[in-house]
Motif scaffolding. Structure first.
Motif, PDB file in Angstrom:
ATOM      1  N   ARG A 287       8.448  -4.527   6.084  1.00 45.36           N
ATOM      2  CA  ARG A 287       8.154  -6.182   6.386  1.00 45.36           C
ATOM      3  C   ARG A 287       6.873  -5.849   7.115  1.00 45.36           C
ATOM      4  O   ARG A 287       6.105  -4.737   7.356  1.00 45.36           O
ATOM      5  N   ALA A 288       5.432  -6.172   5.582  1.00 41.81           N
ATOM      6  CA  ALA A 288       3.997  -5.414   6.295  1.00 41.81           C
ATOM      7  C   ALA A 288       3.852  -6.650   7.250  1.00 41.81           C
ATOM      8  O   ALA A 288       4.390  -7.924   7.836  1.00 41.81           O
TER       9      ALA A 288
ATOM     10  N   ARG B  30       0.524   7.296   0.662  1.00 41.07           N
ATOM     11  CA  ARG B  30       0.330   5.352   1.563  1.00 41.07           C
ATOM     12  C   ARG B  30      -1.464   5.877   1.807  1.00 41.07           C
ATOM     13  O   ARG B  30      -1.277   6.522   2.737  1.00 41.07           O
ATOM     14  N   ALA B  31      -2.219   4.933   1.384  1.00 39.51           N
ATOM     15  CA  ALA B  31      -3.732   5.293   1.874  1.00 39.51           C
ATOM     16  C   ALA B  31      -4.312   6.301   1.326  1.00 39.51           C
ATOM     17  O   ALA B  31      -4.572   7.167   2.509  1.00 39.51           O
TER      18      ALA B  31
ATOM     19  N   SER C 148       1.222   4.427  10.820  1.00 37.08           N
ATOM     20  CA  SER C 148       0.978   3.291  11.150  1.00 37.08           C
ATOM     21  C   SER C 148      -0.176   2.786  10.084  1.00 37.08           C
ATOM     22  O   SER C 148      -0.232   3.252   9.570  1.00 37.08           O
ATOM     23  N   PRO C 149       0.359   1.143  10.408  1.00 35.55           N
ATOM     24  CA  PRO C 149       1.523   0.449  10.599  1.00 35.55           C
ATOM     25  C   PRO C 149       2.491   0.679  10.623  1.00 35.55           C
ATOM     26  O   PRO C 149       2.409   0.776   9.152  1.00 35.55           O
TER      27      PRO C 149
ATOM     28  N   GLY D 266       1.020  -1.283  -0.143  1.00 32.52           N
ATOM     29  CA  GLY D 266      -0.106  -0.150   0.079  1.00 32.52           C
ATOM     30  C   GLY D 266       0.675   1.420  -0.028  1.00 32.52           C
ATOM     31  O   GLY D 266       0.126   2.229  -0.020  1.00 32.52           O
ATOM     32  N   LEU D 267       2.405   1.392   0.066  1.00 42.49           N
ATOM     33  CA  LEU D 267       3.524   2.588  -0.162  1.00 42.49           C
ATOM     34  C   LEU D 267       3.491   2.507  -1.546  1.00 42.49           C
ATOM     35  O   LEU D 267       4.316   1.527  -2.201  1.00 42.49           O
ATOM     36  N   VAL D 268       3.317   3.686  -1.641  1.00 43.65           N
ATOM     37  CA  VAL D 268       3.874   3.946  -3.439  1.00 43.65           C
ATOM     38  C   VAL D 268       4.608   4.590  -3.303  1.00 43.65           C
ATOM     39  O   VAL D 268       5.075   6.166  -2.886  1.00 43.65           O
ATOM     40  N   LEU D 269       5.992   4.787  -3.567  1.00 47.24           N
ATOM     41  CA  LEU D 269       7.174   5.689  -4.063  1.00 47.24           C
ATOM     42  C   LEU D 269       7.606   6.667  -5.435  1.00 47.24           C
ATOM     43  O   LEU D 269       7.543   5.193  -6.412  1.00 47.24           O
TER      44      LEU D 269
END
Length: 227
Positions: A226-227, A153-154, A211-212, A141-144
């Motif tokens: 690590r998710a 993110r979100a 978070s998380p 869910g994190l995009v760079l």
């Protein structure tokens, strides 16, 4: 491991896997001279360990090895989600053999005996293609956006400084694998800063990402996404 870093830049890392010692040594010497940082592995089991520890940019993988052959190694690496380009080496030139390599997850296929310059050209093409295709990196869910140095993110936009973006890019490209402090220092600070600067930037990234938590500290090793 052969590790010779040139002045003014970080070498592309290549993992050479072959059970033929003379060929392995020749490839290591040649690739170092061509500007690569080389790790070698003599068999399939060692290759799996080295791929995780050295986080290579490209892998040269011999097919015909005892016990765990190159096809099995390739399948296991792909099964773990490793996206690293893989160039298979084999003495077999039949179409079914090439198809088997590609179906196992290889990106390219070179038949022995081969011209070393062709091998180098193919490795550079694989690493260049990988770089061109990853302007956007994502994980859990994190995009760079690498060129823009901006993460989301979100649905939330996260502005990053240049070095924050560089550190996050390094972690994303090795998602699930350990990034050591020494490697981060070499690639982002040109080895011209104290080791604790990495910890400070990791703390800043954690606050910005929220978070998380995604960035794990691995005691005595470094950091990993690590998710």
């Amino acid at each position: 491991m052969v590790d010779e870093r040139p002045r003014g830049g970080v070498r592309e890392r290549v993992l050479v896997v072959d059970d033929d010692p003379p060929l392995r040594r020749m490839l290591a010497r040649t690739l170092v001279a061509e500007g690569f940082e080389v790790t070698v592995a003599p068999d399939g089991g060692a290759a799996l360990v080295a791929a995780e520890r050295s986080a290579p940019d490209v892998i040269v993988l011999d097919v015909a090895m005892p016990a765990l052959d190159g096809l099995a190694v390739c399948r296991r690496l792909r099964g773990k989600g490793l996206p690293t380009p893989i160039l298979m080496l084999t003495a077999r030139d039949a179409v079914p053999d090439r198809v088997a390599g590609l179906e196992a997850g290889a990106d390219d296929y070179l038949v022995k005996p081969f011209a070393v310059q062709e091998l180098i050209a193919r490795l550079r093409a694989l690493t260049r293609r990988r770089g061109e295709s990853t302007a956007l990196l994502s994980y859990a869910g994190l995009v760079l956006d690498v060129p823009a140095r901006r993460a989301t993110r979100a649905g939330r936009t996260i502005e990053l400084t240049g070095r924050e973006a560089a550190l996050l890019e390094l972690l994303l490209r090795q998602a699930g694998h350990t990034v050591t402090r020494d490697r981060a220092l070499a690639e982002i600070w040109n080895s011209e800063a104290e080791a604790n600067v990495v910890d400070r930037y990791v703390a800043r990234l954690r606050r910005k990402l929220g978070s998380p938590g995604l960035i794990r500290t691995l005691r005595g090793s470094g950091f990993a996404l690590r998710a």
